[in-house]
Design a protein around this motif. Structure first.
Motif, PDB file in Angstrom:
ATOM      1  N   HIS A  71       0.830  -1.207   0.000  1.00 23.31           N
ATOM      2  CA  HIS A  71       0.000   0.000   0.000  1.00 23.31           C
ATOM      3  C   HIS A  71       0.866   1.260   0.000  1.00 23.31           C
ATOM      4  O   HIS A  71       0.590   2.203  -0.756  1.00 23.31           O
ATOM      5  N   LEU A  72       1.902   1.295   0.826  1.00 18.17           N
ATOM      6  CA  LEU A  72       2.783   2.466   0.861  1.00 18.17           C
ATOM      7  C   LEU A  72       3.498   2.665  -0.477  1.00 18.17           C
ATOM      8  O   LEU A  72       3.624   3.800  -0.948  1.00 18.17           O
ATOM      9  N   THR A  73       3.938   1.578  -1.079  1.00 19.32           N
ATOM     10  CA  THR A  73       4.585   1.669  -2.390  1.00 19.32           C
ATOM     11  C   THR A  73       3.613   2.204  -3.438  1.00 19.32           C
ATOM     12  O   THR A  73       3.972   3.054  -4.260  1.00 19.32           O
ATOM     13  N   PHE A  74       2.383   1.730  -3.406  1.00 23.86           N
ATOM     14  CA  PHE A  74       1.371   2.190  -4.352  1.00 23.86           C
ATOM     15  C   PHE A  74       1.093   3.680  -4.179  1.00 23.86           C
ATOM     16  O   PHE A  74       1.041   4.427  -5.159  1.00 23.86           O
ATOM     17  N   ILE A  75       0.926   4.129  -2.933  1.00 20.26           N
ATOM     18  CA  ILE A  75       0.652   5.543  -2.654  1.00 20.26           C
ATOM     19  C   ILE A  75       1.802   6.424  -3.130  1.00 20.26           C
ATOM     20  O   ILE A  75       1.592   7.457  -3.780  1.00 20.26           O
ATOM     21  N   ILE A  76       3.029   6.024  -2.825  1.00 18.87           N
ATOM     22  CA  ILE A  76       4.207   6.809  -3.225  1.00 18.87           C
ATOM     23  C   ILE A  76       4.310   6.875  -4.743  1.00 18.87           C
ATOM     24  O   ILE A  76       4.565   7.948  -5.316  1.00 18.87           O
ATOM     25  N   ASN A  77       4.095   5.755  -5.428  1.00 20.41           N
ATOM     26  CA  ASN A  77       4.171   5.740  -6.892  1.00 20.41           C
ATOM     27  C   ASN A  77       3.052   6.572  -7.526  1.00 20.41           C
ATOM     28  O   ASN A  77       3.265   7.222  -8.555  1.00 20.41           O
ATOM     29  N   GLU A  78       1.867   6.543  -6.936  1.00 17.59           N
ATOM     30  CA  GLU A  78       0.772   7.357  -7.472  1.00 17.59           C
ATOM     31  C   GLU A  78       1.079   8.851  -7.329  1.00 17.59           C
ATOM     32  O   GLU A  78       0.769   9.636  -8.220  1.00 17.59           O
ATOM     33  N   ARG A  79       1.665   9.245  -6.213  1.00 16.99           N
ATOM     34  CA  ARG A  79       2.048  10.655  -6.031  1.00 16.99           C
ATOM     35  C   ARG A  79       3.105  11.064  -7.041  1.00 16.99           C
ATOM     36  O   ARG A  79       3.051  12.166  -7.601  1.00 16.99           O
ATOM     37  N   LYS A  80       4.087  10.207  -7.283  1.00 14.61           N
ATOM     38  CA  LYS A  80       5.119  10.496  -8.277  1.00 14.61           C
ATOM     39  C   LYS A  80       4.503  10.643  -9.661  1.00 14.61           C
ATOM     40  O   LYS A  80       4.875  11.550 -10.425  1.00 14.61           O
ATOM     41  N   LEU A  81       3.576   9.753 -10.004  1.00 14.53           N
ATOM     42  CA  LEU A  81       2.914   9.827 -11.304  1.00 14.53           C
ATOM     43  C   LEU A  81       2.113  11.117 -11.429  1.00 14.53           C
ATOM     44  O   LEU A  81       2.163  11.780 -12.473  1.00 14.53           O
ATOM     45  N   LYS A  82       1.398  11.496 -10.382  1.00 12.92           N
ATOM     46  CA  LYS A  82       0.612  12.726 -10.404  1.00 12.92           C
ATOM     47  C   LYS A  82       1.522  13.937 -10.591  1.00 12.92           C
ATOM     48  O   LYS A  82       1.210  14.848 -11.370  1.00 12.92           O
ATOM     49  N   ASN A  83       2.659  13.954  -9.901  1.00 11.92           N
ATOM     50  CA  ASN A  83       3.610  15.053 -10.064  1.00 11.92           C
ATOM     51  C   ASN A  83       4.157  15.118 -11.479  1.00 11.92           C
ATOM     52  O   ASN A  83       4.319  16.207 -12.042  1.00 11.92           O
ATOM     53  N   LEU A  84       4.441  13.970 -12.073  1.00 13.90           N
ATOM     54  CA  LEU A  84       4.933  13.955 -13.461  1.00 13.90           C
ATOM     55  C   LEU A  84       3.870  14.457 -14.436  1.00 13.90           C
ATOM     56  O   LEU A  84       4.157  15.208 -15.359  1.00 13.90           O
ATOM     57  N   ILE A  85       2.639  14.045 -14.230  1.00 11.54           N
ATOM     58  CA  ILE A  85       1.545  14.480 -15.102  1.00 11.54           C
ATOM     59  C   ILE A  85       1.323  15.990 -14.963  1.00 11.54           C
ATOM     60  O   ILE A  85       1.160  16.698 -15.963  1.00 11.54           O
ATOM     61  N   ASP A  86       1.342  16.483 -13.724  1.00 11.10           N
ATOM     62  CA  ASP A  86       1.174  17.911 -13.496  1.00 11.10           C
ATOM     63  C   ASP A  86       2.314  18.708 -14.112  1.00 11.10           C
ATOM     64  O   ASP A  86       2.105  19.779 -14.693  1.00 11.10           O
ATOM     65  N   ARG A  87       3.523  18.201 -13.996  1.00  7.26           N
ATOM     66  CA  ARG A  87       4.677  18.904 -14.575  1.00  7.26           C
ATOM     67  C   ARG A  87       4.604  18.895 -16.101  1.00  7.26           C
ATOM     68  O   ARG A  87       4.962  19.861 -16.763  1.00  7.26           O
ATOM     69  N   ASP A  88       4.121  17.792 -16.662  1.00  6.06           N
ATOM     70  CA  ASP A  88       4.005  17.694 -18.122  1.00  6.06           C
ATOM     71  C   ASP A  88       2.925  18.649 -18.643  1.00  6.06           C
ATOM     72  O   ASP A  88       3.075  19.215 -19.733  1.00  6.06           O
ATOM     73  N   ARG A  89       1.848  18.841 -17.896  1.00  5.88           N
ATOM     74  CA  ARG A  89       0.780  19.736 -18.323  1.00  5.88           C
ATOM     75  C   ARG A  89       1.221  21.204 -18.302  1.00  5.88           C
ATOM     76  O   ARG A  89       0.741  21.999 -19.094  1.00  5.88           O
ATOM     77  N   THR A  90       2.096  21.545 -17.379  1.00 10.73           N
ATOM     78  CA  THR A  90       2.537  22.940 -17.290  1.00 10.73           C
ATOM     79  C   THR A  90       3.551  23.281 -18.370  1.00 10.73           C
ATOM     80  O   THR A  90       3.732  24.454 -18.694  1.00 10.73           O
ATOM     81  N   ASN A  91       4.209  22.302 -18.929  1.00  7.90           N
ATOM     82  CA  ASN A  91       5.212  22.567 -19.991  1.00  7.90           C
ATOM     83  C   ASN A  91       4.613  22.553 -21.339  1.00  7.90           C
ATOM     84  O   ASN A  91       3.814  22.349 -21.922  1.00  7.90           O
TER      85      ASN A  91
END
Length: 74
Positions: free
Chosen positions: A54-74
């Motif tokens: 569960h902790l691994t899943f939560i951490i990976n989902e946050r990383k994915l969300k940050n990557l998606i957000d960063r990609d949208r701003t560029n």
């Protein structure tokens, strides 16, 4: 659900083996209580494996969300 089942099973094996050998090193009695030790270590390993998954899943989902957000701003 498939992710949780697969990784809980994998982490469960790893954690069970680690706990087993740690207990074997600590306890002076080599028989370690037979099946009683197994019945104690197995649920502990499953719970810890689920928490790790569960902790691994939560951490990976946050990383994915940050990557998606960063990609949208560029």
């Amino acid at each position: 659900i498939k992710y949780y089942l697969q990784f809980t099973f994998a982490w469960g094996i790893v954690i069970f083996l680690c706990l087993f050998f740690i207990v074997k090193l600590i306890m002076s009695d080599r028989s370690m209580g037979g099946l009683q030790t197994f019945y104690i270590l197995l649920p502990i390993a499953i719970v810890l494996a689920f928490v790790a998954t569960h902790l691994t899943f939560i951490i990976n989902e946050r990383k994915l969300k940050n990557l998606i957000d960063r990609d949208r701003t560029n």
